[in-house]
Structure formats: C-alpha cells, structure tokens
Design a protein around this motif. Sequence first.
Motif, short mmCIF file in Angstrom:
data_model
loop_
_atom_site.label_atom_id
_atom_site.label_comp_id
_atom_site.label_asym_id
_atom_site.label_seq_id
_atom_site.Cartn_x
_atom_site.Cartn_y
_atom_site.Cartn_z
N LYS A 1 5.42 -4.38 -8.06
CA LYS A 1 6.31 -3.43 -8.71
C LYS A 1 5.56 -2.31 -9.43
O LYS A 1 6.07 -1.19 -9.55
N THR A 2 4.38 -2.60 -9.94
CA THR A 2 3.69 -1.62 -10.79
C THR A 2 2.33 -1.18 -10.28
O THR A 2 1.76 -0.23 -10.81
N ILE A 3 1.79 -1.83 -9.26
CA ILE A 3 0.39 -1.62 -8.89
C ILE A 3 0.11 -0.20 -8.41
O ILE A 3 -0.93 0.38 -8.74
N VAL A 4 1.02 0.43 -7.66
CA VAL A 4 0.77 1.77 -7.14
C VAL A 4 0.72 2.79 -8.27
O VAL A 4 -0.20 3.62 -8.35
N ASP A 5 1.70 2.75 -9.16
CA ASP A 5 1.68 3.68 -10.30
C ASP A 5 0.46 3.46 -11.17
O ASP A 5 -0.13 4.42 -11.69
N ASN A 6 0.07 2.21 -11.34
CA ASN A 6 -1.10 1.91 -12.15
C ASN A 6 -2.36 2.53 -11.54
O ASN A 6 -3.16 3.16 -12.23
N LYS B 1 0.53 -5.57 0.98
CA LYS B 1 1.21 -4.66 1.91
C LYS B 1 1.53 -3.34 1.24
O LYS B 1 1.40 -2.27 1.85
N THR B 2 1.92 -3.41 -0.02
CA THR B 2 2.23 -2.19 -0.77
C THR B 2 0.99 -1.32 -0.91
O THR B 2 1.05 -0.09 -0.75
N LEU B 3 -0.16 -1.93 -1.19
CA LEU B 3 -1.41 -1.19 -1.33
C LEU B 3 -1.83 -0.55 -0.01
O LEU B 3 -2.24 0.61 0.03
N ILE B 4 -1.74 -1.31 1.07
CA ILE B 4 -2.14 -0.79 2.39
C ILE B 4 -1.28 0.41 2.77
O ILE B 4 -1.78 1.44 3.26
N ARG B 5 0.01 0.30 2.52
CA ARG B 5 0.93 1.37 2.89
C ARG B 5 0.76 2.60 1.99
O ARG B 5 0.73 3.73 2.48
N ALA B 6 0.60 2.39 0.71
CA ALA B 6 0.55 3.51 -0.23
C ALA B 6 -0.75 4.31 -0.13
O ALA B 6 -0.74 5.53 -0.31
#
Length: 474
Positions: free
Chosen positions: A74-79, A106-111
């Motif tokens: 939920k927060t890793i990309v904004d962080n 998956k969120t990190l790979i995509r972002a």
Amino acid sequence: MLKDAVLAILAGFSQFSLYYLIFMNVVNSLLLALALRGIRRYRENLRSWPYKKMISSVYVPPVSILVPCYNEAKTIVDNIESLLAIEYSQFEVVVINDGSKDDTMKTLIRAFDLKKLDSPYKKEVHTKDVKGIYLSSKRINLKVVDKVNGGKADALNAGINVAKYPLFTAIDADSILEKNSLLKVVRPFIDDPERVVASGGIVRVLNGSKVKSGFIEEVGLSRKALPTFQTIEYLRAFLFGRMGWSELDSLLIVSGAFGVFRKSIVLKVGGYTENTIGEDMELILKMHRQMRQEEKDYEIVFVPDPVCWTQAPEDLKSLKGQRIRWHRGLMDSLLSNRSMILNPKYGVIGLVAMPYYFLIEMLGPVVEILGYISVIGSLFLGILNVEFALLYFTFAVLYGIFLSITSVMLEEYNFMKYDKISDYLRMMLYAVLENFGYRQLTTWWRLRAFFGYRPKKNQWGTIERKEFNTKITT
C-alpha cells in the motif's frame, strides 16, 4: 499475623514506590537540562552550516538507503518515490523485500520496471537465501533485493551485503523523509569523520498530515486520540530522552526508522542480530561494546532536526502489539548485554545509561502498576494518609504532565513543524490527558510484555497501513 504482614508489605512497597518515582524524576530532570543544552548548541551551530551549499559538496559522503519491507504494497511506491527525491549528492536506494505475502514485489516490478541481475554479490553477513537482485530501468540508483523471509534484522543484513557505499541508513517502509533530512543526519560524519560511527534523527507521527505522491504537502495533527497521544510520546522520547543521553555520549538507541551507520563498523560487529525484536538497540550496544573494547575514541550522535515521518497505529490492537514488541525488544537487548551493566570498562554507558534503562525503562512498568495498587490499597485500608497519596500522585502524574508539556514547548520554540496554533493547543491538552488512562494502559501492556517475555523471539510486527496519497486521518 498474616494480615499484619500483608499490611506491612503494602505500606513498605508504597514507600518504596514513592522513593523510586523521586529518583526517576531527578534523573529525568537532569536529562531534560542536558537536552535543553544540546538543542541550544545545535541551533547555534546551524548558523555556520550552509545546507544548500553542502548538497553538492565533495565533502558529503555517499549513502546507501536501506528499506526493509514486509507486506507494504500500500505504501512502498510512495515511500520510494519520496526517498529518490531527497536533496543529496550521491546515494542509492536498496529495497529489501523480506518474503512479503502480499503484492509488494509485483508492485515494485510494475512501478519501477525492475530487471533481474545475474551478477554475484559479496555476502559479508549471513542471511536467508536471496532469490534475486533487481535494478530499475527508470531509476538508476534503485535496487531491489527479493529474499526468503527472515525477519527485519535479516532483511537489513541482506541490504548491507548489497549496499556499495561506506555509510548506510535504515528507513522503515512506512516512513517518509523530509527532503533535507538525510543531509542533516549525515552532518556529524562530515564534521567529525574520524570519530562518528552512527547518528540518528527524530521520528515524528505522520497521521493527520497531507501526503501526495510520497511528499508531505501539509503537516497536521491527527484528529484521532490515539495518534495524538503518540505524537506527544514521540516528542518526549526524542527531544528530551535521546537528546539528553546524546549529550552524555551514552545514546543507546538509534531508531530503526531513521539512523545512519558506518558500514565497516557494523560489519565488524556482525551486522544486525537475528532472533531479536530489538535489533536497533542491539546494534548500538554492540557498536559501543566493540569500540570500547578496541579503546577507540568514537561518538554516536542524536540530531534533533532531521525528520522522518512515520505512520502510528490508529487502533488499540496494533498499538498494543507495538508496545509489547518494543518492551520485549528492550529486554532482549539489555539482558543479552547485561555484562555491560555497572561495568566501569564501559564508562558512563555501563555505570549510568545501562542501569537507567534496566531500572527505569525495563522494570518501570512493574513498579508503577504495583505502586498504584499498593498506594490505593493502603489508602483504602487506612495504612497511609491522604497527604502521602497526594505526594505520590504529584510525582507519578504531575511531573509526567510537566515533561510532556515541556517537550511540546521545545518543538514549538525550536522547530515549529506545525503551522496551526490549534494543533499546539491540542497537543498541550493531550499532554495532560495522556496521564489519565492512556499512560496507564501502555504501562499495563509493557507489564504484560515483561512477564510474558521469552528470549530471542523474532517477529515482524504488523500495523494496518493506509495509503499515503490522501490525508492519513480525518
């Protein structure tokens, strides 16, 4: 005879509790005086330290930013976006996914369009198996380590293995740095590069602030009671507690949410200790022990201005779990390093700081709760008079109010992070209210942690996260 013995024990423990409180408050008064001196000196030194010019200076050492994460989708990309935008000349961000069960990886790979590397790395500290190391095609200074779950300490050690710079900082994945925070907390390494081995900044409660795309647009105070109580606690713990111990060169904790360390010294002590939930305090104690044994001149510093903002628990279940973990982590660190307590070999650390943390921080919940019970029971049974009960109340509650209000005033006078006068007035109110119920509740949880303690039980804590790109609370 049995009744007389019980009454004598009640009266005796009531007397002991009062003397204990007096001793604790005398020590806290000394720490407050030291903290005031330290903050005043820090403000004076700011005038001769041009941060804007230092951003691109060759004297600023490069830093690796380690971000251990577990179920932080939920927060890793904004962080990470906020970390990549900090004002610093040369740095890298190393995210360590510690076997998350949600969509963090998956969120990190995509972002960030991550690509897996095939090249090996030097494993200087043992960790759980690393499944892969990734580089971002969008951000050249971003690495991601995907590994088998091993706990926070294990994740940080994996990050240290991959980090390429001589200094590293550990940032929690639910936290946001102000743009100039890293430069400020690294400053002690620039001012005294031969002696400083670690430094820590202040952690503040993010709840209530407006965050967009990983950046704080507006600092605010939460409208909810629990985060506001924690705001007061954080101000008191950092501006008065850690600042005071830093002035004595006896800082025992650099917060796991925001600290900078010399990598070579951390490797020398074996990295973060696994199977403990107090890995941040444990690391600092190991560094103290190592430097003292080598008879080196060194310094571990607290810097009151650089800010790391973190989400605080908003429900009782999460807060309870956090406080139980914190107290068990404290016990882990103190008991595993008990040979340092009252040991003159470790100077002020062994003779003052360690006994304080053992007697006041670790045993404090036991004495406080039993003190309440004994004083109220003795008063009810007519063993003690009302004057004694009022004196006990003064030292148990009113002095706590004084420390909390003083911490709020220190924040307002020196740093002024909050723009609204109403926020400071609410903090003053909560500085009073926390001593009537909230403090006793957290003390009760710490008491349960004390009696439920089992050595070296390591678990990642879980707090329900909220996305950053809205107001954290209403």
